[in-house]
Design an enzyme around this catalytic site. Sequence first.
Site, PDB file in Angstrom:
ATOM      1  N   LYS A 113      -5.525   6.053 -32.506  1.00  0.00           N
ATOM      2  CA  LYS A 113      -4.721   6.760 -31.361  1.00  0.00           C
ATOM      3  C   LYS A 113      -3.211   7.065 -31.355  1.00  0.00           C
ATOM      4  O   LYS A 113      -2.930   8.000 -31.097  1.00  0.00           O
ATOM      5  CB  LYS A 113      -5.195   6.089 -29.831  1.00  0.00           C
ATOM      6  CG  LYS A 113      -6.663   5.860 -29.643  1.00  0.00           C
ATOM      7  CD  LYS A 113      -7.255   7.082 -29.191  1.00  0.00           C
ATOM      8  CE  LYS A 113      -8.908   6.688 -28.954  1.00  0.00           C
ATOM      9  NZ  LYS A 113      -9.827   6.204 -29.890  1.00  0.00           N
TER      10      LYS A 113
HETATM   11  C1  LIG Z   1     -10.992   6.271 -30.486  1.00  0.00           C
HETATM   12  C2  LIG Z   1     -11.432   5.805 -31.702  1.00  0.00           C
HETATM   13  C3  LIG Z   1     -12.595   6.209 -32.389  1.00  0.00           C
HETATM   14  C4  LIG Z   1     -13.369   7.365 -31.921  1.00  0.00           C
HETATM   15  O1  LIG Z   1     -12.296   8.539 -32.370  1.00  0.00           O
HETATM   16  P1  LIG Z   1     -12.916   9.926 -31.647  1.00  0.00           P
HETATM   17  O2  LIG Z   1     -11.668  10.768 -31.658  1.00  0.00           O
HETATM   18  O3  LIG Z   1     -12.925   9.542 -30.277  1.00  0.00           O
HETATM   19  O4  LIG Z   1     -14.181  10.334 -32.317  1.00  0.00           O
HETATM   20  C5  LIG Z   1     -12.899   5.325 -33.474  1.00  0.00           C
HETATM   21  N1  LIG Z   1     -12.333   4.231 -33.701  1.00  0.00           N
HETATM   22  C6  LIG Z   1     -11.264   3.727 -33.169  1.00  0.00           C
HETATM   23  C7  LIG Z   1     -10.593   2.438 -33.331  1.00  0.00           C
HETATM   24  C8  LIG Z   1     -10.920   4.372 -31.889  1.00  0.00           C
HETATM   25  O5  LIG Z   1      -9.725   3.851 -30.918  1.00  0.00           O
END
Ligand SMILES: *Cc1c(COP(=O)(O)O)cnc(C)c1O
Length: 499
Positions: A113
Amino acid sequence: MLYTSTRNSAIKVSAAQAIASGISEDGGLFLPVSIPELSLNDIEKLCGLSYMDRAVEILKLYLTDFSLEEIEKCVNGAYGGGKFDSPDVAPLVKLNDKKYALELWHGPTCAFKDMALQLLPHLLTESVRKTDSKKTTVILVATSGDTGKAALDGFKDVENTQIIVFYPEEGVSPMQKLQMITQEGENVNVCAIKGNFDNAQNGVKAIFTDKNIKSELNNNNMAFSSANSINWGRLAPQIVYYVSAYCDLVSSEVIECGDKINFVVPTGNFGNILAAYYAKMMGLPIDKLVCASNANNVLTDFIETGTYDKNREFFTTISPSMDILISSNLERLLYMMSGNNDEKVKAWMNELNSQGKYSIDEEMISKLQEHFICGYCDDEKTKEAINREFAECNYLCDTHTAVAAETLHGYAKNGEENIVSVIASTANPYKFPKAVLEALSAEDVSKISEFQALDKLNEITGVPIPARLSSLKDKEIRFSNVCEQKEMADITLKMLGIK
Ligand SMILES: *Cc1c(COP(=O)(O)O)cnc(C)c1O
């Protein structure tokens, strides 16, 4: 480049307007009216650049109302100054001849993120300034873990912004909670809610739409905005690392410019993999996008059958950031694949709202399957994958990345895979230490603390613990507020100094 809404193609706004408002008034998501092109020649030129320079080159194609200086300032603010613990920002790591990991977790919170949420605050403040607003932006977040911390870190001490994060008291992991309640910064606030994630989310939505609160804010020269993954300002930064990974493969002579590769993405809200689709549509030579899910496999069923059905059991898994039944960014893909058909998208979203399901037609199913391969695995298989990747490739996956590794394993086993595949590695394994430790050893993790799990995992694997996680143990706890959902509005105004 103008932006329109997935639910009303008549809307045309600038990138700055799309980013500043977050979501369209009709409830639709903003997306560019056309996709900029990247030729092989362009890609070859990008190969010689640093990550930050590649980011500037890609972002300027989408943010055409930003000056080059503005984009450079945003990119430097996000990825410069030692905020990422790798000079490559998103390094590519070789697992074997045909398999690479694109590490997206070198930012301040050790999860992917950060790639978007370090840049979004800069894009947002620049966008608000461009739309001639002199107001302080107030970011409200309801989080189930990763987003809250990444948003806090991204927005801390950013001028003219305040950020308030609400999290469910019992609904986040111990590491995630510690990360949030020890957050530094003058403009940050964190509060726990008695209840679950839905209570936090509903409370935030109620505040967003409360007319009295809105006018109170207005009187104090403030306005709400969102750091949620539906904001275009979170999607655009994610396109960059797919292009960058491709360039790294070309630069290291693993592939020739023009060769096709696969990307394998552990998916929840469909934001990360949608960015890969954008990269493909721009012209990046991608063969398949592999959409990997955990036991909450609503997307696997959708890609295989064309029916999206959220009426199903919800599983709490060891990959919590993918425990999602409504993948909101899918709406953008539906719009593009239906030939920009806003009426159809609106109808599907209404059906999803009222019946919890909708179905697309045969023609769209085959289009979808032309680009996307899918697969899923449960917690047992996820742990097997952690074990296998460590034993065979000496690579320690976190629980989310392991879901992708397992899905690729199933795909490659069919003998279909001779081209290079890149797995999006979305979190540092120490962010979910107990589950990873349990996968690798017979340790009874219920008897040890998070920090003991860090040390044991380090003993077994020799993989270094990020200081950003181990140092949490000694950090001062700044936020210990707990409130009821009905008190959230009051607390918000108090935190903003209005009441
Ligand atoms: C948010 C997240 C995901 C999923 O990503 P999306 O964009 O919501 O599909 C996968 N792995 C981790 C560690 C995340 O924080």
